[in-house]
Write an enzyme that holds these catalytic residues in place. Structure first.
Site, PDB file in Angstrom:
ATOM      1  N   GLY A  27      36.875  44.436  37.752  1.00  0.00           N
ATOM      2  CA  GLY A  27      35.944  44.101  38.822  1.00  0.00           C
ATOM      3  C   GLY A  27      36.607  44.050  40.171  1.00  0.00           C
ATOM      4  O   GLY A  27      36.874  42.976  40.683  1.00  0.00           O
ATOM      5  N   GLY A  28      36.909  45.189  40.754  1.00  0.00           N
ATOM      6  CA  GLY A  28      37.441  45.237  42.107  1.00  0.00           C
ATOM      7  C   GLY A  28      38.845  44.685  42.198  1.00  0.00           C
ATOM      8  O   GLY A  28      39.817  45.371  41.885  1.00  0.00           O
ATOM      9  N   MET A  29      38.973  43.402  42.598  1.00  0.00           N
ATOM     10  CA  MET A  29      40.289  42.789  42.813  1.00  0.00           C
ATOM     11  C   MET A  29      40.774  42.026  41.602  1.00  0.00           C
ATOM     12  O   MET A  29      41.721  41.267  41.704  1.00  0.00           O
ATOM     13  CB  MET A  29      40.218  41.812  43.997  1.00  0.00           C
ATOM     14  CG  MET A  29      39.503  42.336  45.209  1.00  0.00           C
ATOM     15  SD  MET A  29      38.697  40.974  46.071  1.00  0.00           S
ATOM     16  CE  MET A  29      37.519  40.418  44.843  1.00  0.00           C
ATOM     17  N   VAL A  32      39.046  41.470  34.105  1.00  0.00           N
ATOM     18  CA  VAL A  32      37.954  40.648  33.590  1.00  0.00           C
ATOM     19  C   VAL A  32      38.036  40.571  32.073  1.00  0.00           C
ATOM     20  O   VAL A  32      38.063  41.612  31.395  1.00  0.00           O
ATOM     21  CB  VAL A  32      36.583  41.223  34.022  1.00  0.00           C
ATOM     22  CG1 VAL A  32      35.461  40.296  33.587  1.00  0.00           C
ATOM     23  CG2 VAL A  32      36.543  41.463  35.524  1.00  0.00           C
ATOM     24  N   LYS A  47      38.119  35.842  35.148  1.00  0.00           N
ATOM     25  CA  LYS A  47      38.507  36.885  36.109  1.00  0.00           C
ATOM     26  C   LYS A  47      39.894  36.540  36.658  1.00  0.00           C
ATOM     27  O   LYS A  47      40.071  35.487  37.281  1.00  0.00           O
ATOM     28  CB  LYS A  47      37.482  37.005  37.232  1.00  0.00           C
ATOM     29  CG  LYS A  47      36.127  37.527  36.756  1.00  0.00           C
ATOM     30  CD  LYS A  47      35.239  37.955  37.916  1.00  0.00           C
ATOM     31  CE  LYS A  47      33.969  38.615  37.428  1.00  0.00           C
ATOM     32  NZ  LYS A  47      33.142  39.146  38.542  1.00  0.00           N
ATOM     33  N   ASP A 140      29.625  39.626  49.587  1.00  0.00           N
ATOM     34  CA  ASP A 140      29.783  40.864  48.807  1.00  0.00           C
ATOM     35  C   ASP A 140      28.571  41.094  47.908  1.00  0.00           C
ATOM     36  O   ASP A 140      28.705  41.332  46.705  1.00  0.00           O
ATOM     37  CB  ASP A 140      31.072  40.806  47.976  1.00  0.00           C
ATOM     38  CG  ASP A 140      31.508  42.182  47.474  1.00  0.00           C
ATOM     39  OD1 ASP A 140      31.070  43.198  48.055  1.00  0.00           O
ATOM     40  OD2 ASP A 140      32.282  42.236  46.508  1.00  0.00           O
TER      41      ASP A 140
END
Length: 331
Positions: A27-29, A32, A47, A140
């Site tokens: 998930g992006g940064m 997960v 996360k 976001d």
């Protein structure tokens, strides 16, 4: 870090609290993971922030900010549960929403039906309005951060952007903008957010809601480009193509509120997400008293009808027992 290595390290550090089951798409940064919280036997998502990002943050400030965001209690917001440190890894947890994301639904149903679009927008705007009232801006909002739970749209990751920004150490080599944290996700970014405006407020989320709505209606975001810089420049300077030119059958009221959300000047957008909910609510019957604060459905938590039904059943059962005990029968 390889999946097996990180998962093994997490399990070693958190084994007294969680059993790690598997990894989900990243998930992006963050990486997960799905896990079981042993004390309550519930499945959660863990996360884990990228190592370079975690190294640039104050762990204590990050955990403090997550604690503040975790106070949000709304049926359409997936709550944050906990934050911590496992070795050099920083992580936060939330309940597992085992369902479809809005991104998956948009891709499958491009373009989407208008009743479904309105229902989803009401849910998302209601969640955002509540968070804004509590002083928390998402930063976001995007289809990947909207999931479906019992066919209601619920919003994930409230407060994460603020936590990462507030926890950044002055001596950290990894700058937040490298991960797109303060900037959000380029396709859904407000012009002032792209410019790094320090006075960024809730109206950036309202713009992002407009982008998500535009994509649901037309099948594509309003602004695209070959590079991230091109996309951000388009948000700031490119005129918005009217929704009706991409989808002629769009209801006027829906197109109007989405277009207002996408105004480049924050002051020209709806002043709050409550106004989005009100704009989407059906007109009341002639002579009916106007409802305050938006759609009544949007203000009633999902669990309220269940409680009312349970109380009514209990009252009926008690009355029947009283009649039975006094020898009474049916009237």
């Amino acid at each position: 870090m390889r999946t097996e290595t990180l998962q093994s390290e997490l399990q070693s550090a958190l084994g007294a609290t969680y059993t790690i089951e598997r990894e989900l798409p990243r998930g992006g940064m963050s990486r997960v993971f799905v896990a079981v919280e042993l004390a309550l036997r519930r499945r959660v998502v863990i996360k884990v922030l990228d190592p370079e990002l975690a190294a640039s943050l104050s762990a204590e400030r990050f955990k403090r900010e997550i604690t503040l965001a975790a106070r949000l209690q709304h049926p359409l917001i997936v709550p944050l549960l906990n934050a911590g440190q496992a070795g050099t890894s920083l992580y936060y947890t939330m309940p597992l929403v085992d369902g479809e994301s809005l991104r998956e639904r948009i891709n499958r149903e491009r373009p989407m039906a208008f009743p479904e679009i309105v229902r989803i927008l009401e849910d998302v705007a209601s969640a955002i309005a509540y968070a804004h009232d509590e002083g928390i801006v998402h930063r976001d909002v995007k289809p990947e951060n909207v999931m479906f739970f019992h066919d209601r749209a619920v919003v994930l990751d409230f407060g994460i952007g603020k936590a990462l920004s507030a926890a950044q150490r002055d001596d950290g080599e990894y700058k937040i903008t490298q991960a797109g944290v303060s900037l959000g996700t380029p396709a859904y970014i407000a012009p002032e957010q792209a410019a790094g405006d320090p006075t960024l407020d809730h109206r950036a989320d309202i713009y992002a809601v407009g982008v998500v709505a535009y994509e649901m209606i037309t099948g594509h975001p309003p602004f695209r480009g070959r590079t991230t810089k091109d996309v951000m420049a388009a948000h700031a300077y490119q005129p918005l193509e009217p929704i009706a030119t991409r989808r002629r059958d769009v209801p006027h009221a829906l197109a109007a509120i989405v277009t207002r959300c996408l105004e480049k000047e924050p002051a020209r957008r709806p002043p709050s997400a409550h106004e989005i909910v009100r704009a989407l609510a059906p007109a009341p019957p002639a002579g009916a008293a106007p409802a305050g604060g938006g759609s009544a459905l949007a203000r009633i938590p999902i669990w309220v009808p269940w409680v009312i039904a349970a109380l009514a059943s209990a009252a009926a059962l008690t009355l029947a027992m009283m009649r039975g005990g006094s020898g009474g029968g049916a009237p």
